[in-house]
Design a protein around this motif. Structure first.
Motif, PDB file in Angstrom:
ATOM      1  N   SER A  90       0.777  -1.224   0.000  1.00 38.19           N
ATOM      2  CA  SER A  90       0.000   0.000   0.000  1.00 38.19           C
ATOM      3  C   SER A  90       0.815   1.283   0.000  1.00 38.19           C
ATOM      4  CB  SER A  90      -0.960  -0.014   1.183  1.00 38.19           C
ATOM      5  OG  SER A  90      -2.161   0.501   0.742  1.00 38.19           O
TER       6      SER A  90
ATOM      7  N   SER B  65       0.415   3.267  -2.269  1.00 42.48           N
ATOM      8  CA  SER B  65      -0.548   4.266  -2.766  1.00 42.48           C
ATOM      9  C   SER B  65      -1.300   4.923  -1.618  1.00 42.48           C
ATOM     10  CB  SER B  65      -1.516   3.635  -3.764  1.00 42.48           C
ATOM     11  OG  SER B  65      -2.255   2.587  -3.185  1.00 42.48           O
TER      12      SER B  65
ATOM     13  N   GLU C   3      -8.437   7.549  -4.134  1.00 42.99           N
ATOM     14  CA  GLU C   3      -7.972   6.352  -4.853  1.00 42.99           C
ATOM     15  C   GLU C   3      -9.058   5.847  -5.808  1.00 42.99           C
ATOM     16  OE1 GLU C   3      -5.109   4.113  -3.069  1.00 42.99           O
ATOM     17  OE2 GLU C   3      -5.271   2.431  -4.430  1.00 42.99           O
TER      18      GLU C   3
ATOM     19  N   ASP D 143      -6.535  -0.030   3.600  1.00 43.50           N
ATOM     20  CA  ASP D 143      -5.221   0.580   3.378  1.00 43.50           C
ATOM     21  C   ASP D 143      -5.115   1.966   4.009  1.00 43.50           C
ATOM     22  OD1 ASP D 143      -5.201  -1.680   1.866  1.00 43.50           O
ATOM     23  OD2 ASP D 143      -4.874  -0.684  -0.063  1.00 43.50           O
TER      24      ASP D 143
HETATM   25 MG    MG Z   1      -2.330   0.399  -3.500  1.00 45.47          MG
END
Ligand code: MG
Ligand code: ADP
Length: 414
Positions: A155, A157, A189, A201
């Motif tokens: 994760s 991101s 996201e 996440d």
């Molecule tokens: Mg990700």
């Protein structure tokens, strides 16, 4: 997107194999990257961790439980208001050392994501979320550095989004309630990166706590900390360094099969179903749907069982549940791959005597990482043995690092 000359920090590659540098070291490195890039010292510093899910895989979109922890790998950012006369309307410039790229975009509402899913979209999505809350900073510059492996299922991101949100809070002096902050990052996201992720996440990166896992109920979005204070055990993450793009539709297909099974059982989601109910309906269900549902229902139960076992410091039971989770993901949910299976087999061969309590694939599957629960005293030996044996068997060089549960996103003192 502006490409500039390479200036990846020298330690960015070195951290891939060993334990990551401390947050203090990262702060010094990002401070240097910032002043080199923007010609003035940074004023704000923030960090947001990646995460690993100990157990509870493919349960999130079935309203189930997950049991992640934040890891000692961070996205860090350094920022300052624009030194020269700021542009109007205000803009932000972000420099990513990872990609050695600079991006610039407007800070007011209306800034749209670029068509390609560039890293800038994750940042812009968070900025747009703040703008929607009428929180707009003046023009600023930021440098981004990370020790969360990119695209490895840990994760990076979400860490990037949560670091951005934490930076915007620091620059504007507006703090969002933690829950809203996590949801805003999730929305970024969804809408700016086009990834329909669950809440795990972003929640992990915001709410992470030292010495604790998080038992997250994806139905109620409530979270409970599960203490992992004992220094006796450490979590070992090994990256298979493969990513099989076998079938782009695999994830959507699994979701659909879970949905079909829930409908056949006449429940809103598989969270509400029991194995008895499922078995009673077996003849009504197509075999794949049956097995997908069997994984999900059993995995949800395993996740709460593992949380109880960890709270009781029962490492053997926890490890056993992790092995069962892997077997279920491999055989029933069919999202593992030979490389992940090899990493788990190798861990199992080392066994409790060698200090491995349990191991499983973590993340969506078809590559990425395994997570293992290990005896702290043996973790470095285990790490080296796993990496060497995996490479001998596959010819692929893996990475691995140990982590204790880490603290969620925070502002660092300059
Ligand atoms: Mg990700
Ligand atoms: P994961 O979250 O599992 O690491 P994702 O594919 O969800 O993998 O997210 C990876 C993407 O996040 C990268 O392709 C990039 O767009 C963005 N990202 C992650 N880390 C950084 C970074 N340090 N700098 C810029 N972008 C990053």
């Amino acid at each position: 997107m502006i490409h500039t000359s390479p200036s990846r920090p020298p330690d960015a590659d070195a951290v891939a194999g060993g334990p990551g540098p401390s947050v203090t070291q990262l702060q010094a490195t990002v401070a240097e990257a910032f002043s080199k890039r923007f010609g003035q010292p940074a004023r704000w510093f923030v960090a947001a961790p990646g995460r690993v899910n100990l157990i509870g895989e493919h349960t999130d979109y079935n309203d189930g439980f997950v049991l992640p922890m934040a890891i000692e790998r961070y996205v860090v950012m350094a920022a300052a208001l624009r030194a020269e006369v700021p542009p109007a309307p205000p803009t932000a410039r972000f420099y990513s050392a990872e990609f050695d790229e600079m991006t610039e975009f407007g800070l007011e509402q209306g800034s749209r994501p670029s068509a390609s899913t560039s890293w800038s979209n994750y940042v812009q999505g968070v900025v747009a979320g703040f703008a929607a809350e009428a929180i707009v900073p003046p023009s600023f510059d930021a440098a981004v550095l990370s020790t969360v492996p990119v695209g490895g299922g840990l994760s990076s991101s979400a860490a990037l989004e949560v670091a951005t949100a934490t930076l915007l809070e620091a620059v504007t002096g507006h703090q969002l309630p933690a829950n809203r902050k996590a949801l805003l990052c999730q929305k970024a996201e969804h809408e700016y990166a086009g990834v329909p992720c669950g809440i795990m996440d972003q929640f992990s990166s915001v709410f992470g706590r030292e010495n604790a896992l998080m038992l997250l109920d994806c139905r109620s979005q409530e979270m409970e900390y599960v203490p992992l204070a004992s220094e006796e055990v450490t979590v070992l993450i090994t990256n298979s360094n493969v990513s099989h793009q076998l079938d782009d539709g695999a994830y959507a297909q699994r979701r659909a099969q879970c949905h079909t099974a829930a409908a056949a059982l006449r429940v809103g989601s598989l969270r509400e179903a029991t194995l008895q109910q499922l078995n009673a309906q077996r003849s009504q269900l197509e075999e794949h749907c049956y097995r997908r549902a069997r994984h999900v229902i059993a995995e949800i139960a395993r996740t709460t069982q593992a949380a109880a076992a960890i709270a009781a410091q029962d490492w053997k039971t926890t490890g056993q549940l992790m092995y069962e989770s892997h077997a279920s993901l491999r055989d029933d949910f069919e999202v593992s791959c030979p490389e992940l299976d090899i990493l788990v087999e190798l861990a199992q061969e080392i066994g409790v005597e060698g200090g491995v309590y349990g191991s499983r694939m973590t993340g969506g599957g078809f590559g990425g990482c395994t997570v293992s629960l290990t005896r702290t005293a043996d973790v470095e030996d285990i790490r080296q043995a796993l990496l060497a044996r995996y490479e001998a068997r596959t010819g692929i060089r893996p990475h691995g690092f140990a982590s204790r549960p880490a603290r969620g996103a925070f502002v660092m003192q300059p």
